[in-house]
Write a protein that holds these residues in place. Structure first.
Motif, PDB file in Angstrom:
ATOM      1  N   PRO A 182      49.094  32.680  35.195  1.00 55.75           N
ATOM      2  CA  PRO A 182      50.257  31.947  34.693  1.00 55.75           C
ATOM      3  C   PRO A 182      50.702  30.845  35.656  1.00 55.75           C
ATOM      4  N   GLY A 183      51.020  29.682  35.091  1.00 52.73           N
ATOM      5  CA  GLY A 183      51.526  28.570  35.884  1.00 52.73           C
ATOM      6  C   GLY A 183      50.467  27.807  36.648  1.00 52.73           C
ATOM      7  N   VAL A 184      49.195  28.101  36.426  1.00 56.40           N
ATOM      8  CA  VAL A 184      48.100  27.453  37.155  1.00 56.40           C
ATOM      9  C   VAL A 184      47.320  26.559  36.193  1.00 56.40           C
ATOM     10  N   VAL A 185      46.984  25.328  36.650  1.00 56.78           N
ATOM     11  CA  VAL A 185      46.163  24.433  35.849  1.00 56.78           C
ATOM     12  C   VAL A 185      44.812  24.242  36.532  1.00 56.78           C
ATOM     13  N   ARG A 186      43.790  23.934  35.731  1.00 58.76           N
ATOM     14  CA  ARG A 186      42.452  23.658  36.251  1.00 58.76           C
ATOM     15  C   ARG A 186      42.172  22.164  36.112  1.00 58.76           C
ATOM     16  N   LEU A 187      41.508  21.592  37.109  1.00 61.79           N
ATOM     17  CA  LEU A 187      41.190  20.171  37.115  1.00 61.79           C
ATOM     18  C   LEU A 187      39.678  19.977  37.067  1.00 61.79           C
ATOM     19  N   HIS A 188      39.225  19.041  36.263  1.00 64.43           N
ATOM     20  CA  HIS A 188      37.803  18.782  36.068  1.00 64.43           C
ATOM     21  C   HIS A 188      37.508  17.303  36.321  1.00 64.43           C
ATOM     22  N   ASN A 189      36.304  17.043  36.779  1.00 62.22           N
ATOM     23  CA  ASN A 189      35.897  15.653  36.974  1.00 62.22           C
ATOM     24  C   ASN A 189      35.306  15.089  35.684  1.00 62.22           C
ATOM     25  N   ALA A 190      34.711  13.884  35.788  1.00 58.71           N
ATOM     26  CA  ALA A 190      34.181  13.217  34.592  1.00 58.71           C
ATOM     27  C   ALA A 190      33.042  13.998  33.961  1.00 58.71           C
ATOM     28  N   SER A 191      32.357  14.826  34.746  1.00 53.30           N
ATOM     29  CA  SER A 191      31.260  15.646  34.214  1.00 53.30           C
ATOM     30  C   SER A 191      31.740  16.994  33.708  1.00 53.30           C
ATOM     31  N   ASP A 192      33.049  17.155  33.651  1.00 56.90           N
ATOM     32  CA  ASP A 192      33.685  18.401  33.202  1.00 56.90           C
ATOM     33  C   ASP A 192      33.397  19.565  34.155  1.00 56.90           C
ATOM     34  N   THR A 193      33.139  19.247  35.420  1.00 57.50           N
ATOM     35  CA  THR A 193      32.942  20.275  36.432  1.00 57.50           C
ATOM     36  C   THR A 193      34.289  20.649  37.039  1.00 57.50           C
ATOM     37  N   LEU A 194      34.536  21.946  37.184  1.00 55.35           N
ATOM     38  CA  LEU A 194      35.781  22.396  37.799  1.00 55.35           C
ATOM     39  C   LEU A 194      35.802  21.984  39.261  1.00 55.35           C
ATOM     40  N   ILE A 195      36.846  21.238  39.663  1.00 54.24           N
ATOM     41  CA  ILE A 195      36.918  20.758  41.045  1.00 54.24           C
ATOM     42  C   ILE A 195      38.146  21.273  41.792  1.00 54.24           C
ATOM     43  N   ALA A 196      39.134  21.773  41.094  1.00 50.15           N
ATOM     44  CA  ALA A 196      40.341  22.226  41.797  1.00 50.15           C
ATOM     45  C   ALA A 196      41.243  23.012  40.851  1.00 50.15           C
ATOM     46  N   HIS A 197      42.206  23.705  41.464  1.00 51.34           N
ATOM     47  CA  HIS A 197      43.300  24.360  40.745  1.00 51.34           C
ATOM     48  C   HIS A 197      44.612  23.837  41.310  1.00 51.34           C
ATOM     49  N   ALA A 198      45.666  23.913  40.529  1.00 46.71           N
ATOM     50  CA  ALA A 198      46.969  23.451  41.020  1.00 46.71           C
ATOM     51  C   ALA A 198      48.084  24.308  40.437  1.00 46.71           C
TER      52      ALA A 198
END
Length: 535
Positions: free
Chosen positions: A192-208
């Motif tokens: 809960p409250g966490v987002v996932r970030l992806h690059n242009a290739s849709d690869t997971l690169i970070a959480h926030a």
């Protein structure tokens, strides 16, 4: 044919009356809570905000927080309903004290919980916004009440789920400097409250994640600050922190913004390293309080995130499973020839007395039914007991078999055993038998009338069943249980016949040729329903 139709109408009428009274009780006003004990917890307090929970002294300094579990945890129900607990916390958001303000659970159960100091001590020190998943043992004899109170406290400490001060959710644009390669963002499905970030290739690169809303109560010099926390792809290390918005003194938080090294102190550190810090990093000169609030907010938010990542193992709901198995066994004995086999029946009775009576103690009673009617059904926590109660109501109504009284009541089984002892039984004169046989129905009418009138009464004191929870039972219910069992030595099933209002309720519902027509009881029941709605 006509008799069958009349019988069905009578049964439907009785069921409708009970549903109508239960429906009325759902709208009955709840007992008022005690006033929040501000001076008891904070003798120097001069101001308390019910909205934020903040407590200030005469100088306007924040000295702590005082929260109540209701209405936020109204969905968590104990034996009869939800409890309202006052929670006192110090200025840093750690629990320092508690008090039960109001609860529909029986007084004896509440007294047992209040006197169990180890139960309350297990919650001391839990932090607002990051309570984690502490191991708290239930209070023996008051399991449903104590478990519900503990869950209410922990859930209330979990903080707000929507922000009053920082309503703006995390935006993709916020990562332009910290993580410029981020192109898309979505919510994490499990955290809960966490987002996932992806690059242009849709690869997971970070959480926030961010410190608001659960930690917006943490004030620096003047107010709270919302901090964006960026984690790596594995959600193990910190990539960076960013100011989102602050209600703190403008001069102080600008000093931190000007000192970029302060926020960068966290970069590259693991979550475990930050959580394990015993002291906050040295604050920015001239903005010490603001620095502390940021450091503490980040630490607590990461601690809560870690708890969300590693939730406690799911406990097998043995209590609910046991109740369903017992109900299933009772069904088998009611509708098969097993009930006529003495050895099987004795083994079943012993199992019910030991498991249902002595180990669980969740006997059906008027206190339980009235609590459910007023405060709702405990669908989440006590579904096994609901299954048992539903069978106890519907089986006699639909088939005429007294599932609960004949196959599940440990108090009735004990009376049966006592009645088989070589003691000469008494034969009561008919003039005494008839008025005594009316006593359970009279008690049932009295209990329902008191419930309708919203009189504050411990309904457990009218019956013997709370005595099976002997560690927390009151004197009245223990006395009724003992007197009823002693009487059964001389009068077979004395308590069942002449003292049990719950048995009278099941008998009122039971499908039976002897009860196929309207009677005085039906008129009294209808009158109670009428009085409820004109009250």
């Amino acid at each position: 044919m006509l008799n069958s139709q009349i019988s069905n109408l009578v049964r439907l009428y009785r069921l409708a009356v009970i549903i109508g009274i239960a429906w009325y009780l759902t709208g009955a006003p709840a007992s008022p809570s005690q006033p929040v004990p501000l001076e008891e917890f904070f003798p120097t307090a001069s101001e308390h905000s019910p909205e934020t929970g903040e407590v200030h002294n005469e100088e306007g300094k924040l000295i702590g927080y005082l929260l109540t579990t209701l209405p936020q945890t109204a969905h968590i129900r104990g034996y009869s309903g939800p409890s309202d607990i006052a929670i006192a916390l110090d200025a840093g958001g750690s629990i320092i004290n508690f008090k039960i303000l109001q609860s529909p659970d029986t007084e004896d159960h509440l007294d047992s919980v209040e006197e169990e100091t180890s139960f309350w001590q297990a919650h001391l020190g839990l932090k607002l916004g990051a309570p984690g998943s502490p191991k708290v043992d239930a209070v023996s004899g008051s399991t449903l009440t104590s478990v519900a109170i503990s869950r209410s406290i922990i859930e209330r400490l979990g903080g707000e789920t929507t922000s009053r001060l920082f309503p703006t959710e995390i935006l993709l644009a916020e990562f332009a400097l910290l993580l410029p390669e981020a192109q898309t963002m979505d919510e994490h499905p499990a955290w809960p409250g966490v987002v996932r970030l992806h690059n242009a290739s849709d690869t997971l690169i970070a959480h926030a994640l961010r410190t608001a809303p659960s930690l917006e109560y943490l004030h620096g010099f003047q107010g709270p600050t919302d901090i964006l926390i960026v984690l790596d792809a594995k959600a193990e290390k910190i990539n960076g922190l960013r100011f989102r918005k602050s209600y703190d003194n403008e001069e102080y938080y600008e000093r931190i913004l000007d000192n970029s090294d302060y926020l960068e102190l966290y970069n590259g550190n693991s979550i475990d390293e930050i959580i394990g810090l015993t002291e906050a990093p040295e604050g920015v000169s001239g903005a010490t309080d603001t620095s502390w609030a940021i450091a503490e907010g980040v630490k607590r938010r990461l601690a809560q995130f870690k708890s969300d990542q590693n939730p406690p193992p799911t406990k097998i709901p043995w209590r609910n499973i046991g109740l369903i198995l017992l109900t299933s066994g009772a069904f088998i004995f009611s509708f098969t020839k097993l009930r006529g086999k003495p050895l099987f029946r004795l083994a079943w009775q012993i199992s019910v007395v030991v498991i249902y009576g002595l180990l669980l103690g969740d006997l059906l009673s008027q206190a339980l039914f009235i609590g459910w009617a007023k405060h709702g059904l405990p669908l989440t926590d006590s579904w096994g007991l609901l299954f048992l109660a539903g069978a106890a109501w519907l089986i006699p109504w639909s088939t005429g078999h007294q599932l609960y009284c004949h196959q599940l009541c440990p108090h009735g089984f004990i009376q049966q055993w006592l009645g088989k002892l070589p003691i000469k039984t008494l034969s009561l004169p008919k003039k005494l038998t008839k008025p005594l046989s009316l006593l359970p129905s009279v008690l049932l009418v009295l209990i329902v009338a008191l419930a309708i009138s919203t009189t504050s009464v411990n309904y457990a004191d009218f019956e013997a069943f709370d005595a099976w929870l002997w560690r927390s039972a009151g004197i009245a219910t223990i006395a009724i249980a003992i007197i009823g069992l002693l009487a059964s030595l001389f009068i077979p099933l004395a308590y069942c016949k002449y003292g049990c209002p719950t048995g009278a309720l099941f008998k009122f519902l039971r499908k039976s040729s002897a009860q196929a027509r309207f009677s005085l009881r039906d008129g009294v029941a209808g009158l109670l329903l009428l009085l409820a709605f004109i009250n």
